[in-house]
Design a protein around this motif. Structure first.
Motif, PDB file in Angstrom:
ATOM      1  N   TRP A 104       0.839  -1.194   0.000  1.00 24.94           N
ATOM      2  CA  TRP A 104       0.000   0.000   0.000  1.00 24.94           C
ATOM      3  C   TRP A 104       0.877   1.249   0.000  1.00 24.94           C
ATOM      4  O   TRP A 104       2.086   1.187   0.245  1.00 24.94           O
ATOM      5  N   GLY A 155      -8.741   1.268   5.117  1.00 26.96           N
ATOM      6  CA  GLY A 155      -9.422   0.500   4.079  1.00 26.96           C
ATOM      7  C   GLY A 155      -9.028   0.882   2.672  1.00 26.96           C
ATOM      8  O   GLY A 155      -9.719   0.501   1.714  1.00 26.96           O
ATOM      9  N   PRO A 183     -14.383   5.123   1.486  1.00 25.80           N
ATOM     10  CA  PRO A 183     -13.588   4.445   0.462  1.00 25.80           C
ATOM     11  C   PRO A 183     -14.460   3.583  -0.435  1.00 25.80           C
ATOM     12  O   PRO A 183     -15.616   3.272  -0.108  1.00 25.80           O
ATOM     13  N   GLU A 229      -6.916   1.126  -0.952  1.00 27.49           N
ATOM     14  CA  GLU A 229      -6.566   0.064  -1.893  1.00 27.49           C
ATOM     15  C   GLU A 229      -5.059  -0.043  -2.073  1.00 27.49           C
ATOM     16  O   GLU A 229      -4.336   0.956  -2.036  1.00 27.49           O
ATOM     17  N   TYR A 283     -14.484   0.556  -0.942  1.00 27.84           N
ATOM     18  CA  TYR A 283     -14.909  -0.685  -0.304  1.00 27.84           C
ATOM     19  C   TYR A 283     -16.319  -0.589   0.274  1.00 27.84           C
ATOM     20  O   TYR A 283     -17.035  -1.589   0.362  1.00 27.84           O
ATOM     21  N   SER A 285      -8.610  -3.435  -1.450  1.00 30.36           N
ATOM     22  CA  SER A 285      -8.734  -2.781  -0.153  1.00 30.36           C
ATOM     23  C   SER A 285      -8.139  -3.682   0.933  1.00 30.36           C
ATOM     24  O   SER A 285      -8.262  -4.911   0.883  1.00 30.36           O
TER      25      SER A 285
END
Length: 336
Positions: free
Chosen positions: A107, A115, A221, A117, A223, A125
């Protein structure tokens, strides 16, 4: 050894990093659907009835948390039935400092904590990675005896667990298999609120992002997949969550404490912020909150002390719905 555990590719990748990189790489590689995540894992007991997934903080020191989880299981007399897994969310700096295969997830900065991506080898995520791990553990063909999965974190890791409990997708397969899921949140710097109410007065004009994710539900996010605040609140309040607070975690100037205006609106220190948040949830659920707050006397911002204390052992390993708070604690040390 369970079939799923055989996909762990163990290496001797432990090494020292420069100041900006993680100090120690976890030796395992856990295969997800489209890549690998670094992971530490305890020896598998013959009969796995509980899995403890322990999430590291901003230092990404997964192996230290793996040791702490193992120690807590040992003190609680649960080593013979508990598998401990410590995923490691590496970032781009880590893979620059260490030999890491291109197939391993990484990341940018600390985006994994909320969370965000991954940047490579594909977009995923950090919460989706946790979803996959949990779903695997609920597979009755590979883990026929698992009754409970506990996902826990301290400090930065607790921020991850709290936000994951807030946004996490439903695990219908777990429910069908009768596997219980618990979240243990120990001494985070901040929490995700469901509306604009905060316990401390502040200047809204000087703090315009107070309700933006990860402090609130604005600009969620990807997600989150379009879920509304009402849906997220309803789901969160039904989850089995234990807030574990050190009674000595009261330093408003602690070097690792979030001192942004967004966090200060939640309280002056971690203990106060946790108490305020729990009271906020009780107001959201006036008919009775199915969550618990347990305080650990004599312990401050100390991951080892929190997780291995009698209170921590109770939170991590007691499946009963009602927890009483013991009156003693156990010393230990673990950085954020």
């Amino acid at each position: 050894m369970k079939k799923w555990l055989l996909v762990l590719l163990f290496t001797c990748a432990t090494s020292q990093a420069a100041e900006q990189g993680v100090k120690e790489l976890s030796p395992g590689r856990l295969l997800l659907k489209s890549g690998e995540i670094a992971v530490g894992i305890s020896p598998a007991p013959a009969k796995i009835e509980r899995v403890l997934i322990i999430v590291h903080g901003r230092l990404r020191n997964a192996q230290s948390y793996l040791q702490s989880g193992n120690r807590a299981a040992e003190l609680a007399g649960q080593r013979d039935s508990t598998l401990v897994i410590a995923p490691q969310f590496l970032n781009e700096t880590d893979v620059e400092k260490h030999p890491v295969a291109d197939t391993v997830l990484r990341w940018q900065g600390n985006e994994w904590m909320a969370g965000g991506e991954s940047t490579a080898p594909f977009r995923m995520s950090s919460f989706e990675a946790l979803d996959e791990i949990i779903a695997r553990l609920g597979d009755r063909q590979q883990f026929p005896d698992v009754k409970q999965i506990v996902i826990a974190g301290h400090s930065g890791g607790a921020q991850v667990v709290q936000r994951y409990a807030l946004l996490g997708h439903d695990q219908s397969a777990l429910e069908a298999a009768g596997v219980k899921l618990r979240y243990v949140i120990a001494n985070p710097s901040s929490y995700g609120y469901f509306d604009e109410r905060r316990p401390v007065a502040f200047n809204h004009a000087a703090c315009p992002d107070f309700n933006r994710w990860k402090y609130g539900l604005t600009d969620l996010p990807a997600y989150a997949d379009g879920q509304t605040a009402a849906q997220l609140q309803e789901k969160y309040l039904k989850r089995d969550v234990v807030y574990l607070l050190g009674q000595q975690d009261t330093d408003p100037n602690h070097p690792a404490l979030d001192k942004s205006c967004e966090a200060k609106a939640q309280g002056p220190n971690r203990l106060a912020r946790g108490r305020f948040y729990f009271n906020y949830l009780k107001r959201l659920q006036p008919q009775g909150l199915n969550q618990q707050l347990i305080e650990v006397p004599g312990v401050g911002h100390n991951g080892g002390g929190m997780l291995t204390s009698p209170e921590g052992q109770k939170a991590l390993f007691d499946q009963s719905p009602g927890l009483s708070a013991p009156t003693h604690s156990r010393a230990g040390s673990l950085p954020q």
